[in-house]
Design a protein around this motif. Sequence first.
Motif, PDB file in Angstrom:
ATOM      1  N   GLU A 219       0.848  -1.186   0.000  1.00  0.00           N
ATOM      2  CA  GLU A 219       0.000   0.000   0.000  1.00  0.00           C
ATOM      3  C   GLU A 219       0.888   1.242   0.000  1.00  0.00           C
ATOM      4  O   GLU A 219       1.583   1.528   0.964  1.00  0.00           O
ATOM      5  CB  GLU A 219      -0.916   0.010   1.230  1.00  0.00           C
ATOM      6  CG  GLU A 219      -2.032  -1.016   1.144  1.00  0.00           C
ATOM      7  CD  GLU A 219      -3.099  -0.794   2.209  1.00  0.00           C
ATOM      8  OE1 GLU A 219      -2.908   0.112   3.051  1.00  0.00           O
ATOM      9  OE2 GLU A 219      -4.094  -1.516   2.186  1.00  0.00           O
ATOM     10  N   SER A 375      -4.762  -7.747   9.227  1.00  0.00           N
ATOM     11  CA  SER A 375      -5.583  -8.348   8.194  1.00  0.00           C
ATOM     12  C   SER A 375      -6.650  -9.268   8.762  1.00  0.00           C
ATOM     13  O   SER A 375      -7.755  -9.364   8.237  1.00  0.00           O
ATOM     14  CB  SER A 375      -4.701  -9.129   7.214  1.00  0.00           C
ATOM     15  OG  SER A 375      -3.745  -8.274   6.627  1.00  0.00           O
ATOM     16  N   LYS A 405      -3.898 -11.121  -6.109  1.00  0.00           N
ATOM     17  CA  LYS A 405      -5.225 -10.529  -6.248  1.00  0.00           C
ATOM     18  C   LYS A 405      -6.144 -10.963  -5.115  1.00  0.00           C
ATOM     19  O   LYS A 405      -6.870 -10.154  -4.519  1.00  0.00           O
ATOM     20  CB  LYS A 405      -5.823 -10.930  -7.596  1.00  0.00           C
ATOM     21  CG  LYS A 405      -7.192 -10.328  -7.864  1.00  0.00           C
ATOM     22  CD  LYS A 405      -7.717 -10.728  -9.227  1.00  0.00           C
ATOM     23  CE  LYS A 405      -9.104 -10.122  -9.476  1.00  0.00           C
ATOM     24  NZ  LYS A 405      -9.649 -10.512 -10.790  1.00  0.00           N
ATOM     25  N   LEU A 406      -6.123 -12.257  -4.800  1.00  0.00           N
ATOM     26  CA  LEU A 406      -6.988 -12.776  -3.744  1.00  0.00           C
ATOM     27  C   LEU A 406      -6.565 -12.270  -2.365  1.00  0.00           C
ATOM     28  O   LEU A 406      -7.406 -11.947  -1.522  1.00  0.00           O
ATOM     29  CB  LEU A 406      -6.986 -14.302  -3.778  1.00  0.00           C
ATOM     30  CG  LEU A 406      -7.597 -14.931  -5.049  1.00  0.00           C
ATOM     31  CD1 LEU A 406      -7.327 -16.422  -5.087  1.00  0.00           C
ATOM     32  CD2 LEU A 406      -9.095 -14.647  -5.109  1.00  0.00           C
ATOM     33  N   ARG A 408      -5.122  -9.486  -1.725  1.00  0.00           N
ATOM     34  CA  ARG A 408      -5.519  -8.077  -1.650  1.00  0.00           C
ATOM     35  C   ARG A 408      -6.990  -7.950  -1.267  1.00  0.00           C
ATOM     36  O   ARG A 408      -7.380  -7.068  -0.502  1.00  0.00           O
ATOM     37  CB  ARG A 408      -5.250  -7.387  -2.985  1.00  0.00           C
ATOM     38  CG  ARG A 408      -5.464  -5.869  -2.926  1.00  0.00           C
ATOM     39  CD  ARG A 408      -5.139  -5.203  -4.246  1.00  0.00           C
ATOM     40  NE  ARG A 408      -3.707  -5.191  -4.528  1.00  0.00           N
ATOM     41  CZ  ARG A 408      -3.125  -5.924  -5.465  1.00  0.00           C
ATOM     42  NH1 ARG A 408      -3.849  -6.729  -6.238  1.00  0.00           N
ATOM     43  NH2 ARG A 408      -1.839  -5.854  -5.662  1.00  0.00           N
ATOM     44  N   GLU A 409      -7.808  -8.859  -1.804  1.00  0.00           N
ATOM     45  CA  GLU A 409      -9.224  -8.847  -1.465  1.00  0.00           C
ATOM     46  C   GLU A 409      -9.445  -9.170   0.009  1.00  0.00           C
ATOM     47  O   GLU A 409     -10.422  -8.709   0.617  1.00  0.00           O
ATOM     48  CB  GLU A 409      -9.985  -9.840  -2.343  1.00  0.00           C
ATOM     49  CG  GLU A 409     -10.094  -9.405  -3.801  1.00  0.00           C
ATOM     50  CD  GLU A 409     -10.816 -10.432  -4.656  1.00  0.00           C
ATOM     51  OE1 GLU A 409     -11.220 -11.490  -4.101  1.00  0.00           O
ATOM     52  OE2 GLU A 409     -10.965 -10.183  -5.867  1.00  0.00           O
ATOM     53  N   TYR A 410      -8.535  -9.943   0.592  1.00  0.00           N
ATOM     54  CA  TYR A 410      -8.609 -10.252   2.021  1.00  0.00           C
ATOM     55  C   TYR A 410      -7.922  -9.173   2.869  1.00  0.00           C
ATOM     56  O   TYR A 410      -7.695  -9.365   4.060  1.00  0.00           O
ATOM     57  CB  TYR A 410      -7.966 -11.610   2.304  1.00  0.00           C
ATOM     58  CG  TYR A 410      -8.888 -12.777   2.022  1.00  0.00           C
ATOM     59  CD1 TYR A 410      -9.818 -13.205   2.963  1.00  0.00           C
ATOM     60  CD2 TYR A 410      -8.816 -13.458   0.808  1.00  0.00           C
ATOM     61  CE1 TYR A 410     -10.665 -14.278   2.709  1.00  0.00           C
ATOM     62  CE2 TYR A 410      -9.665 -14.529   0.543  1.00  0.00           C
ATOM     63  CZ  TYR A 410     -10.587 -14.932   1.491  1.00  0.00           C
ATOM     64  OH  TYR A 410     -11.425 -15.990   1.230  1.00  0.00           O
ATOM     65  N   LYS A 411      -7.589  -8.052   2.213  1.00  0.00           N
ATOM     66  CA  LYS A 411      -7.034  -6.864   2.882  1.00  0.00           C
ATOM     67  C   LYS A 411      -5.649  -7.086   3.486  1.00  0.00           C
ATOM     68  O   LYS A 411      -5.295  -6.505   4.519  1.00  0.00           O
ATOM     69  CB  LYS A 411      -8.000  -6.330   3.947  1.00  0.00           C
ATOM     70  CG  LYS A 411      -9.387  -6.012   3.387  1.00  0.00           C
ATOM     71  CD  LYS A 411     -10.241  -5.283   4.380  1.00  0.00           C
ATOM     72  CE  LYS A 411     -11.639  -5.049   3.828  1.00  0.00           C
ATOM     73  NZ  LYS A 411     -11.644  -4.356   2.539  1.00  0.00           N
ATOM     74  N   LYS A 413      -1.607  -6.474   3.176  1.00  0.00           N
ATOM     75  CA  LYS A 413      -0.765  -5.448   2.562  1.00  0.00           C
ATOM     76  C   LYS A 413       0.701  -5.732   2.910  1.00  0.00           C
ATOM     77  O   LYS A 413       1.003  -6.484   3.832  1.00  0.00           O
ATOM     78  CB  LYS A 413      -1.150  -4.058   3.061  1.00  0.00           C
ATOM     79  CG  LYS A 413      -1.008  -3.873   4.567  1.00  0.00           C
ATOM     80  CD  LYS A 413      -1.453  -2.485   5.004  1.00  0.00           C
ATOM     81  CE  LYS A 413      -1.295  -2.349   6.515  1.00  0.00           C
ATOM     82  NZ  LYS A 413      -1.685  -1.002   6.987  1.00  0.00           N
TER      83      LYS A 413
END
Length: 420
Positions: A219, A375, A405-406, A408-411, A413
Amino acid sequence: MEGVLDRTYKDEEVKKYSILYVDDEEVNLRIFQRAFKRHYNVFTAESGAEAIKILESSSIDLIMTDQRMPGMTGVELLIKIVPQYPNIARMIMTGFSDEDEIIRVDKEVGLDRFLVKPWNQEDLKEEFDKALELRNPTDKKEEVKPAVQVEKKPDLDQEKKAKQELKKEIIKSVEARKNMMSTVNMDQVIEFNVSLRESLLPRQEELRLYLEDAFILYEHNRVNHNGYWFGEVSDKVIITSFNTNSGVIHALTLNTFICATLIELMYKDKIYDPKEILSSLSTRIQNRFFGKKYDENICSVDIALLVYDKQDESLLFGGANHSLYSFNKKGEFKTLPGNIAPLIPGVEPDIDVLQFDTFEVSELYFISNNVIDDSTKKSDSNSALLSTQLLLEELHKFPMIMQAKLLREYKYKSLLGVRF
């Protein structure tokens, strides 16, 4: 002509006062020496301790000290020396608004002047002369005594007035500095530090030049205290992930310094051993930012460092409160533990270096403890780690780009993943 040749240079100003300037920046000392050596006997010191030694061996009429110095601040130096040298004129100079500290030293030992960087030579000389004249009233030329002696009382009103003017100037300077900082806007300062940090962060495209199947999650914002760096020399790839435990500006500055230091250690010093790299990093952070002082709450560092030798496909790992997570060829999850204690500037790190090879692992993940906790939103670190492990077990078979990608969807960083 003979008289001209034999004449002494009476035009040169008589140096009847000795001045000591204390500043940890050597270039400032050289500039000061050149500016005032014609007018005074100039002494310079790079630290409070060195200044004390000069005071013990030389007669000093005025001391001017920088405030922000490692080891001993200007305020601490003045408070220490004034009881022993009560007649010395004292001035303090700073580029910051150390309001409480300045008021403290004025209360405890008194100040003749509070100065704000940068200084002007003519103005500064005028301030020196005023302070020296006030401290040494007997140095004035003797006046012709009148026939009738009139007892003169010390001009206490003048001294009191000078003190009142000094206090007004302190308040005025501090307020001006505060107003300037609010005008400059701290957001601009932070954004500058962010851009400086970003300029040293290598990009994912570069990582794929060293390892074909790899990803970076990061991030790019001011509040992210995490960092990473990687590079390659002589078929040795170094990958580092770290988290600095400090405030925003401290973190930005320190993260930038860590990246710059790793570049130097790898490309210039040719150091490839994880323990030696972390030891050098600890020492350099201490020397650069703290001198002899250290506050663990300001900048302890959680860091994981991996050295991958492409020739023999060996791996060396060292970590300080930062582990690696891996899967072997059979898909079995394993934690490669870093040492529990974080990296503390100036303290020799107690690092156990793990050695293994690429035949023992298929994927490696750099995830700092704070990222796992944030997370999963769990206060129990064991539960947080288990949650991350279960997620990685579900995802590790996918291509690295899909995993990124996955995740990142689970937040998640500030996470690096590599496949050998």
